[in-house]
Scaffold this active site. Structure first.
Site, PDB file in Angstrom:
ATOM      1  N   GLU A  70       9.537  -4.327  12.912  1.00 40.23           N
ATOM      2  CA  GLU A  70       9.206  -3.118  12.136  1.00 40.23           C
ATOM      3  C   GLU A  70       7.911  -2.515  12.686  1.00 40.23           C
ATOM      4  O   GLU A  70       6.914  -3.218  12.822  1.00 40.23           O
ATOM      5  CB  GLU A  70       9.002  -3.537  10.674  1.00 40.23           C
ATOM      6  CG  GLU A  70       8.649  -2.383   9.758  1.00 40.23           C
ATOM      7  CD  GLU A  70       8.408  -2.833   8.309  1.00 40.23           C
ATOM      8  OE1 GLU A  70       7.735  -3.862   8.095  1.00 40.23           O
ATOM      9  OE2 GLU A  70       8.893  -2.139   7.406  1.00 40.23           O
ATOM     10  N   CYS A 127       9.548   1.918   3.480  1.00 45.35           N
ATOM     11  CA  CYS A 127      10.515   0.865   3.793  1.00 45.35           C
ATOM     12  C   CYS A 127      11.916   1.455   3.884  1.00 45.35           C
ATOM     13  O   CYS A 127      12.824   0.796   4.360  1.00 45.35           O
ATOM     14  CB  CYS A 127      10.475  -0.232   2.753  1.00 45.35           C
ATOM     15  SG  CYS A 127      11.085   0.324   1.179  1.00 45.35           S
ATOM     16  N   PHE A 143       0.811  -1.223   0.000  1.00 44.04           N
ATOM     17  CA  PHE A 143       0.000   0.000   0.000  1.00 44.04           C
ATOM     18  C   PHE A 143       0.842   1.270   0.000  1.00 44.04           C
ATOM     19  O   PHE A 143       0.368   2.328  -0.374  1.00 44.04           O
ATOM     20  CB  PHE A 143      -0.940   0.005   1.228  1.00 44.04           C
ATOM     21  CG  PHE A 143      -0.270   0.460   2.501  1.00 44.04           C
ATOM     22  CD1 PHE A 143      -0.155   1.817   2.794  1.00 44.04           C
ATOM     23  CD2 PHE A 143       0.277  -0.449   3.399  1.00 44.04           C
ATOM     24  CE1 PHE A 143       0.485   2.249   3.956  1.00 44.04           C
ATOM     25  CE2 PHE A 143       0.911  -0.028   4.553  1.00 44.04           C
ATOM     26  CZ  PHE A 143       1.013   1.326   4.830  1.00 44.04           C
ATOM     27  N   SER A 192       5.393  -7.011   3.275  1.00 43.39           N
ATOM     28  CA  SER A 192       5.991  -7.370   4.560  1.00 43.39           C
ATOM     29  C   SER A 192       6.742  -8.707   4.449  1.00 43.39           C
ATOM     30  O   SER A 192       6.482  -9.502   3.542  1.00 43.39           O
ATOM     31  CB  SER A 192       4.903  -7.435   5.634  1.00 43.39           C
ATOM     32  OG  SER A 192       3.844  -8.250   5.193  1.00 43.39           O
ATOM     33  N   GLU A 226      -4.940  -3.749  -1.942  1.00 43.73           N
ATOM     34  CA  GLU A 226      -6.383  -3.514  -1.918  1.00 43.73           C
ATOM     35  C   GLU A 226      -6.733  -2.273  -1.103  1.00 43.73           C
ATOM     36  O   GLU A 226      -7.870  -1.819  -1.103  1.00 43.73           O
ATOM     37  CB  GLU A 226      -7.106  -4.753  -1.365  1.00 43.73           C
ATOM     38  CG  GLU A 226      -6.825  -5.119   0.093  1.00 43.73           C
ATOM     39  CD  GLU A 226      -5.472  -5.821   0.326  1.00 43.73           C
ATOM     40  OE1 GLU A 226      -4.598  -5.800  -0.579  1.00 43.73           O
ATOM     41  OE2 GLU A 226      -5.281  -6.358   1.436  1.00 43.73           O
TER      42      GLU A 226
END
Ligand code: NAD
Length: 501
Positions: A386, A284, A147, A229, A174
């Protein structure tokens, strides 16, 4: 309510399994559209549309002309695309433009594909023998994207893959699926403007694990690129490989910024705050861990970052003076808050707490203020995992070696930065650190499009990076031809392996 369609064989398609999900505006917390989820049949329809080998034989220069036209069309629609992106993701408009622009830089690289696809040639490898190699496309390939960069990451993938002669099925997140569909429409228009048939070359389906599994197991799909992920990246890598596909799967991150005592602190504080809190930490390549070397450096950093946070402005995506907007969903905001709680319970010192933040007039939006932790220790779970939110953790160290060991031993190895005026220390750090992308006085070292993007350890599964020549390698296979044009006397049969004499 608006419905977000698939894009198959050059047109918007409203089909799907009947399962739908709401797409919310993170600023208001309200549903603004629904997205249809694909089943295996929808995925098969997209793959069938993509299965047209004619694209591979369109010459590279004509494919590049489509990319040039696509770039112009996206640039012309930059404002509207950025507004659409912000309304589903929550990042501020200027940052959405950056998301699109970084993707366009890969399209610019793809415009030069004729040069990148040139093979190698050896004349006279043996008597009358020449050897040459060519890079050929794989066929129908797929991308599955997260996303947090709904424009850039799809363009990383389909830009290079399509320019190399492959056709593409994209399964975007989505959570913010509208921009990828619009990009596919613009790509279709680009083909028309360039006078090249591109129907079926770029297809988009939406969905969850069902759509992803249909991609991973379909025999026509030759390669899969994934970004998301780490646990899912690992699953994609294993399942794709078990089904005979080439797979690159980029995962999560926990990037460290090492600050040596001689660093330019004015600049470091500005860089850190931008890289830790920009896009609400949902990058990221964000910098959620800072590692000062020495007590004096740590104390100064803590004081100056805390002071900066007092003036940091959180706001709605359309507020041009806001530095970051809401996070993508209520559940993600709650997950960030639970990591803050975990940090407190583990004994780290919460210097600034962003959890109480409320945006006036947008009380149902997914906002969370900036948080700062000090005295974070490597054994804490809140350090090891994370968080992907606006939370910066200070891990104090006493020496260069101790600081170097932290990112090197961490489970993630996406990016790292060192801040120093000492060239020799920076050079040694870059050479020895066990991380894939390194910044020297650069807080977010995302490489330019003609270099290549990829982390190490649990930040990437597979051995080929995104974009640049690594991307070209991933999306093509090499064929090597050994040709002999003998003259005169023929040689007898040989029953030993041919060698170069
Ligand atoms: P995510 O892993 O939840 O989703 C990524 C994609 O996988 C989406 O398209 C999603 O629909 C699909 N997916 C979700 N669950 C699945 C399942 N069980 N099986 C198969 N597919 C599934 O990631 P996200 O929350 O969208 O994105 C944030 C994550 O992406 C962070 O961990 C971030 O670090 C990472 N990321 C990594 C990079 C990189 O280059 N290393 C870049 C951007 C984001």
């Amino acid at each position: 309510m608006r419905s977000i369609p698939f894009f198959i064989d050059g047109a918007r398609v409203e089909v799907g399994s009947g399962r739908r999900q709401e797409v919310t505006d993170p600023n208001t917390g309200e549903a603004q559209a629904t997205v249809t989820f694909a089943d295996a049949g929808d995925v098969a329809a997209a793959i069938a549309a993509a299965a047209h080998p004619a694209w591979a034989s369109v010459n590279p220069q004509r494919r590049a002309r489509v990319m040039f036209a696509f770039k112009r069309l996206v640039e012309a629609e930059m404002d509207a695309l950025a507004a659409l992106l912000s309304s589903e993701h929550g990042k501020v408009i200027a940052d959405s433009k950056g998301d699109i622009q970084r993707g366009l830089e890969v399209i610019e690289f793809a415009c030069g594909i004729p040069h990148a696809l040139k093979g190698e040639y050896t004349e006279g490898a043996g008597p009358g023998i020449d050897v040459y190699s060519m890079r050929q496309p794989l066929g129908v390939v797929a991308g599955i994207t997260p996303f947090n960069f709904p424009a850039m990451i799809p363009m990383w993938m389909f830009g290079v893959a399509i320019a190399c002669g492959n056709t593409f099925v994209l399964k975007p997140s989505e959570k913010d699926p509208s921009v990828p569909v619009r990009l596919a429409e613009l790509f279709m228009q680009a083909g028309q403007e360039a006078g090249v048939e591109v129907k079926g070359v770029l297809n988009v389906v939406h969905g969850d694990k069902i759509a992803v599994d249909a991609i991973l197991t379909h025999p026509e799909i030759k390669a899969v690129s994934f970004v998301g992920s780490s646990d899912i990246a690992h699953y994609i890598y294993q399942t794709g490989a078990a089904n005979g596909k080439r797979v690159q799967a980029m995962g999560g991150a926990k990037n460290h910024g090492i600050v040596l005592p001689d660093a330019d602190m004015d600049q470091v504080v500005k860089d850190l705050v931008g890289a830790a809190y920009g896009s609400a930490g949902e990058r990221c390549m964000a910098l959620p861990v800072v590692v000062p070397v020495g007590k004096k450096t740590a104390d100064e950093l803590r004081a100056r970052v805390s002071a900066e946070l007092e003036t940091l402005r959180v706001g709605v995506s359309t507020d041009a003076s806001a530095q970051y907007g809401p996070v993508v969903s209520a559940s993600h905001r709650d997950k960030i808050a639970s990591y803050i709680e975990m940090g407190v319970e583990e004994g780290a010192e919460l210097v600034v707490d962003g959890r109480g933040f409320a945006m006036q007039g947008y009380e149902n939006g997914f906002f969370i203020g900036p948080s700062l932790f000090d005295h974070v220790k490597p054994e804490m779970k809140s350090y090891q995992e994370e968080i992907f939110g606006p939370v910066l953790q200070i891990v104090r160290t006493e020496s260069f070696e101790e600081a170097l060991a932290l990112p090197s031993k961490h489970q993630y190895g996406n990016g790292v930065a060192i801040f120093t005026r000492n060239g020799r220390a920076a050079r040694e750090f870059a050479a020895r650190v066990n991380v894939g992308m390194v910044g020297i006085n650069v807080p977010i070292p995302v490489p330019v499009a003609y270099h290549t993007f990829g982390g190490w350890k649990r930040s990437a599964f597979g051995d080929t990076n995104q974009h640049g020549m690594e991307g070209v390698k991933f999306w093509t296979k090499v064929k090597t031809v050994t040709a002999r044009w003998p003259e005169g006397m023929q040689e007898d049969s040989s029953f030993v392996i041919p060698t170069m004499r």
